[in-house]
Every structure is written in structure tokens, then in C-alpha cells.
Write a protein that holds these residues in place. Structure first.
Motif, PDB file in Angstrom:
ATOM      1  N   GLU A  52     -15.237  26.004 -51.606  1.00 10.65           N
ATOM      2  CA  GLU A  52     -13.864  26.074 -51.106  1.00 10.65           C
ATOM      3  C   GLU A  52     -13.209  24.689 -51.125  1.00 10.65           C
ATOM      4  N   ARG A  53     -13.962  23.690 -50.722  1.00  8.11           N
ATOM      5  CA  ARG A  53     -13.449  22.315 -50.733  1.00  8.11           C
ATOM      6  C   ARG A  53     -13.182  21.838 -52.164  1.00  8.11           C
ATOM      7  N   VAL A  54     -14.061  22.204 -53.092  1.00  4.19           N
ATOM      8  CA  VAL A  54     -13.866  21.846 -54.499  1.00  4.19           C
ATOM      9  C   VAL A  54     -12.562  22.461 -55.007  1.00  4.19           C
ATOM     10  N   GLN A  55     -12.307  23.708 -54.672  1.00  6.69           N
ATOM     11  CA  GLN A  55     -11.062  24.366 -55.076  1.00  6.69           C
ATOM     12  C   GLN A  55      -9.846  23.638 -54.505  1.00  6.69           C
ATOM     13  N   GLN A  56      -9.921  23.239 -53.244  1.00  3.17           N
ATOM     14  CA  GLN A  56      -8.818  22.519 -52.614  1.00  3.17           C
ATOM     15  C   GLN A  56      -8.556  21.186 -53.329  1.00  3.17           C
TER      16      GLN A  56
END
Length: 82
Positions: A52-56
Motif C-alpha cells: 500500500e505504501r509503495v502504491q502511495q
């Protein structure tokens, strides 16, 4: 490109290449600065494991790239230093 860059397990690498190519659209005097910035950001976040952090991070990188390209493509943008 946004949808393609954000999907798949190879997405960070694809985004990295895309952002480096986008630097070529910038004026010559700014290309090296933004190329260095892209490389540093990639290295800084390379060990990120939370999907999720990578996507952000990737979404923010695309927005930032769009802003920078628009900034230098506007009439009356930053002049070239002599």
C-alpha cells in the motif's frame, strides 16, 4: 502510463524508467537535477515492503512528475541561465 506503471510486480522499475524518460522532456539545464532526484528517491524507497505504501509513493511520484513537466512547459517558465 499511470495505470500501466502502477500495476504488476515490476511496476516500480517501470515507473523508474518512465520518470527518467520524462526528464528528457525538460530543459537541458534541469535534466540532471531531476534525473538525480528520481534516482535518489528510488534508492531511498527500494526496501519498502508495504504494498500500500509503495502504491502511495508511486502515485505521488507520477503527480510530481506531471507537475514538473507542466511547470517547464508553461509560457514564461523558468528562464535558462546564461
Amino acid at each position: 502510463m499511470a495505470n500501466r506503471a502502477l500495476g504488476g510486480s515490476n511496476a516500480p522499475k517501470q515507473l523508474y524508467k518512465y520518470l527518467l524518460r520524462e526528464c528528457e522532456k525538460l530543459p537541458k539545464h534541469t535534466q540532471e537535477f531531476y534525473r538525480h532526484s528520481v534516482k535518489q528517491s528510488f534508492k531511498q524507497h527500494a526496501s519498502e515492503s508495504d504494498e500500500e505504501r509503495v502504491q502511495q509513493i508511486m502515485e505521488r511520484a507520477l503527480l510530481d512528475a506531471k507537475w514538473v513537466i507542466q511547470k517547464y512547459n508553461q509560457p514564461g517558465s523558468t528562464p535558462v541561465p546564461k
